[in-house]
Design an enzyme around this catalytic site. Structure first.
Site: not given
Ligand SMILES: Cc1cc2nc3c(=O)[nH]c(=O)nc-3n(C[C@H](O)[C@H](O)[C@H](O)COP(=O)(O)OP(=O)(O)OC[C@H]3O[C@@H](n4cnc5c(N)ncnc54)[C@H](O)[C@@H]3O)c2cc1C
Ligand SMILES: *[C@@H]1O[C@H](CO)[C@@H](O)[C@H](O)[C@H]1NC(C)=O
Ligand SMILES: *[C@@H]1O[C@H](CO)[C@@H](O)[C@H](O)[C@H]1NC(C)=O
Ligand SMILES: *[C@@H]1O[C@H](CO)[C@@H](O)[C@H](O)[C@H]1NC(C)=O
Ligand SMILES: *[C@@H]1O[C@H](CO)[C@@H](O)[C@H](O)[C@H]1NC(C)=O
Ligand SMILES: *[C@@H]1O[C@H](CO)[C@@H](O)[C@H](O)[C@H]1NC(C)=O
Length: 537
Positions: A111, A113, A120, A176, A241, A476, A479
Site C-alpha cells: 500500500s 510501502g 511489502s 506521517c 484488503i 507494536y 513498528y
C-alpha cells in the site's frame, strides 16, 4: 571455526551455478504466470498488460522504488519481484492471486510501502508485488459520518479528502501523511487522536477484501472473526484488503498545538521523569508526546540530550494553559509556545511542514525527507522509569554514531484504556503508560555502517529490558521488528515458532488469529517472515 580453503574456493562457483539454475526456473515460471494473468484477468476496461511490470519494462525500477521507504531493502543484494502488478480493477487482483497459486509464486501486497522491514516488497522465494497505488479512491459520506477508503490511499489523502467535505470531522490515524492505509489500518494505526478516539483499527466499520479463493468479501460475508482479525492482526496473513469503511470522528473547529524543546542544560531528566506520571492521566483532549534525541550543546563540540514535548489539544489556548497549569506546570508552558489552528492544519504541523503550506501537500506521495537506511524497535512501559534509568539512555546517546537516533514516547490512557484487550487483535490497552519507538537512521551505504547502527539500537533495547513490559515484552506490529522472532525466510513456520513474536505483538489474541488463519487460509498461501501460521500447514 576455521574456514576450510577448498570449500571457500568452491562456494562461489556452486552459488553461481545455483543462481543460474534458479534464474532459469523462475524465468520460466514467470512467463507462465504472465500468460495465466492474461487469461484470467477478465474483460475489465483496461487490459492487464497496462499494469504489469517485469524487469524488461524500462519503468520497472522506478515503480518498484517509488514506495520504498527504507533503503536497507533497496540494495543490489535485495531480492526483486519477478512481476509488479498495479491493479486498476479488483478482477486483476483476483487473477494475480489465482495465478500466483498455480505457478508457485508468493505475493507481497503493498500500500504505502512504509513497512520497517520491507515485507511489502521483499521475499525470499519467487514473488510478485501487488502494488495498490492505483486503487486509492476515497468517498466521504458526511451525513452518516463515514467514508470508504481504497487501500492504496495514504493518510494524507484521507485527511485531505475528509477536510474538503467538513472541518469538523477527522480520523484517528498516524502522523506521517505518506503512510498507506493498507498496512497502517490492518496493523492498528495511532496518531495524536488516540487518547480521545483510540486507534485507526478501532474505527473501522466494514471492509472489502479478496481471500485465497479469489472471493470478494465484505464484513457480512467474511464473518465477524475474519473482520476482527484484519483490524490489527496485520492484513498480509489473510488476503488482499481492497477498501475500508471508516467511522469519522468529531474534531473541534479550533485545536491548539505546541512543541517545546528542553535540553540537558535545562534538566530534561526531571521533566521526562515527571511526564511519565501525568501523560496517561491527562484530559483525553490532550496529547503530549516526547521525542528524545542527541543534539549539539551550546559548548563547542559538546553533546546534550534534547527533549521535544509536542502536543495536540482539542480546544483553544486558554483552556490548554489552565489544564497545563493544573496537571503539568513543571513544563513551564507559556502562551507564546502555542498556536491555534484547524485540525487539518495540525496534520501538516505534525508532519513537519512549515506553517502556511497549502493543504494539498497532503496529497503528495513523496515524503518530506529523502528515504534513508533505518532500523526501529518498540516497547511498552507500564511503570515509570526511574531517573537513573533515564540517565542510562542519555549515556547511550553520547556514544559515537548515534547522530540520527531518537526515542519517541507516545502516551496512552484515555480511550485506549477503555477498550478491552480482545476487542481487536491490537492488545496494548489498559496498564500501559506509554509506548516507545526506538529509531536510528543513517545515510552511508554498506554492511559495516548498517551493522554498527543496528547493533547500537539492539544494545539500547537490551539495556531497556529492565524498565519495560515483561512476559511478554510487548511490541507494536506496525513498528515491524524481525529481531523479536520470525518464521523461516520463506514464511514456513509452526505455531510454536510463530508464538515467540506473535505473543509480543498480540498477547493472548495470537491464538484467535491462528484460529482465524487456519479457517480462511489453511494452506498458508499468504505468508511472510511474520505472518500468522495456519495449524494445518
Ligand atoms: C515515516 C514513517 C512514519 C510512521 N508513522 C506512524 C504513525 O504515526 N503511527 C503509526 O501507527 N505507525 C506509523 N508508522 C508505521 C506504519 O503504520 C506501518 O509501517 C504501516 O504498516 C505502513 O503501512 P503501509 O501501507 O504504508 O505499508 P506497506 O509496507 O505497504 O505494508 C505493510 C504491511 O501490510 C501489508 N499490507 C499492505 N496493504 C495491504 C492490503 N491492502 N491488504 C493486505 N495486506 C496489506 C503489507 O504486505 C505489509 O506486510 C510509520 C512508518 C514510517 C516509515
Ligand atoms: C470477455 O468478453 C468476451 C466477449 O465479450 C467473452 O466471450 C468472454 O467470455 C469474456 N471473458 C471473461 C473472462 O469475462
Ligand atoms: C511491459 O512490457 C511488456 C512487453 O513489452 C508490455 O506488454 C507491457 O505493456 C509493458 N507494461 C507497461 C505497464 O507498459
Ligand atoms: C447514510 O446511510 C444510510 C444507511 O446506510 C443510507 O441509506 C444513506 O444513503 C446514507 N446517506 C448518504 C448521504 O449516502
Ligand atoms: C553538531 O556538531 C558537529 C561537529 O561539532 C557538526 O558537524 C554538526 O553539523 C552539528 N550539527 C548541528 C545540527 O548543528
Ligand atoms: C516448509 O514446510 C513444509 C511442510 O512442513 C516442508 O515440507 C518444506 O520442506 C518446508 N520448506 C522450507 C523451505 O522450510
Amino acid at each position: 571455526m576455521k574456514p576450510d580453503v577448498s570449500s571457500s574456493v568452491l562456494i562461489p562457483f556452486v552459488i553461481s551455478l545455483l543462481f543460474s539454475f534458479l534464474w532459469a526456473t523462475s524465468a520460466h515460471t514467470h512467463e507462465e504466470f504472465l500468460q495465466c494473468l492474461t487469461i484470467h484477468a477478465g474483460n475489465s476496461t483496461s487490459s492487464i498488460s497496462q499494469v504489469i511490470y517485469t524487469p524488461v519494462n524500462s519503468s520497472y525500477s522506478s515503480v518498484l522504488e517509488f514506495s520504498i521507504r527504507n533503503l536497507r531493502f533497496s540494495t543490489p543484494a535485495t531480492p526483486k519481484p519477478l512481476v509488479i502488478i498495479t491493479p486498476l480493477h479488483v478482477s486483476q487482483i483476483q487473477a494475480s492471486i489465482k495465478c500466483s497459486q498455480k505457478h508457485g509464486m508468493q505475493i507481497r501486497v503493498r500500500s504505502g510501502g512504509h513497512d520497517y522491514e520491507g515485507l511489502s516488497y521483499v521475499a525470499y522465494a519467487p514473488f510478485v508485488i501487488i502494488d495498490l497505488i492505483n486503487l486509492r479512491s476515497i468517498n466521504v459520506d458526511v451525513e452518516n459520518g463515514t467514508a470508504w477508503v481504497e487501500t492504496g490511499a495514504t493518510l494524507g489523502e484521507v485527511y485531505y479528502t475528509i477536510a474538503e467535505k467538513s472541518r469538523n470531522f477527522g480520523f484517528p490515524a498516524g502522523l506521517c501523511p505518506t503512510v498507506g492505509v493498507g498496512g497502517h489500518f490492518s496493523g492498528g494505526g495511532y496518531g495524536t487522536l488516540l487518547r480521545k478516539y483510540g486507534i485507526a483499527a478501532d474505527n473501522i466499520v466494514d471492509a472489502q477484501m479478496i481471500d485465497v479463493k479469489g472471493r470478494i468479501l465484505d464484513r457480512e460475508s467474511m464473518g465477524e472473526d475474519l473482520f476482527w482479525a484484519i483490524r490489527g492482526g496485520g492484513g498480509a496473513s489473510f488476503g488482499v484488503i481492497v477498501a475500508w469503511k471508516i467511522k469519522l470522528v468529531h474534531v473541534p473547529s479550533t485545536v491548539t498545538v505546541f512543541t517545546v524543546n528542553r535540553n540537558l542544560e535545562q534538566n530534561p531528566t526531571k521533566l521526562v521523569h515527571r511526564w511519565q506520571y501525568v501523560a496517561n492521566k491527562l484530559d483525553e483532549d490532550l496529547f503530549i508526546s516526547v521525542e528524545l534525541s542527541a543534539a549539539n550543546s551550546s559548548q563547542e563540540g559538546g553533546r546534550t540530550i534534547q527533549a521535544l514535548f509536542y502536543c495536540l489539544y482539542l480546544g483553544g489556548i486558554d483552556n490548554l494553559l489552565s489544564l497545563m497549569q493544573e496537571s503539568f506546570p513543571e513544563l513551564g508552558l507559556v502562551r507564546e509556545d502555542c498556536s491555534e489552528m484547524s485540525w487539518i492544519e495540525s496534520t501538516l504541523y505534525f508532519a513537519g511542514f512549515p506553517s502556511g503550506e497549502p493543504l494539498d501537500v497532503l496529497l503528495s506521495r513523496t515524503p518530506l525527507t529523502r528515504p534513508d537506511f533505518f532500523k526501529a524497535k518498540s516497547d511498552y512501559v507500564t511503570e515509570p522509569i526511574p531517573e537513573v534509568g533515564l540517565e542510562g539512555i542519555w549515556e547511550r546517546f553520547y556514544q559515537k554514531g548515534t547522530e540520527e537516533a531518537s526515542l519517541v514516547l507516545i502516551p496512552y490512557g484515555g480511550r485506549m484504556s477503555e477498550i478491552p484487550e480482545s476487542a481487536i487483535p491490537f492488545p496494548h490497552r489498559v496498564g500501559n503508560i506509554y509506548k516507545i519507538l526506538y529509531y536510528v537512521s543513517w545515510e552511508e551505504e554498506g554492511i559495516a555502517e548498517s551493522e554498527r547502527h543496528i547493533s547500537w539500537i539492539r544494545r539500547l533495547y537490551s539495556y531497556m529490558a529492565a524498565y519495560v513490559s515483561k512476559s511478554p515484552r510487548a511490541a507494536y506490529i506496525n513498528y515491524r521488528d524481525l529481531d523479536i522472532g520470525t518464521n523461516s525466510k520463506k514464511g514456513n513456520t509452526s505455531y510454536r515458532r510463530a508464538s515467540t513474536w506473535g505473543t509480543k505483538y498480540f498477547k493472548s489474541n495470537f491464538n484467535k488469529l491462528v484460529h482465524v488463519k487456519t479457517m480462511v487460509d489453511p494452506t498458508n498461501f499468504f505468508k511472510n517472515e511474520q505472518s500468522i501460521p495456519a495449524l494445518s500447514s
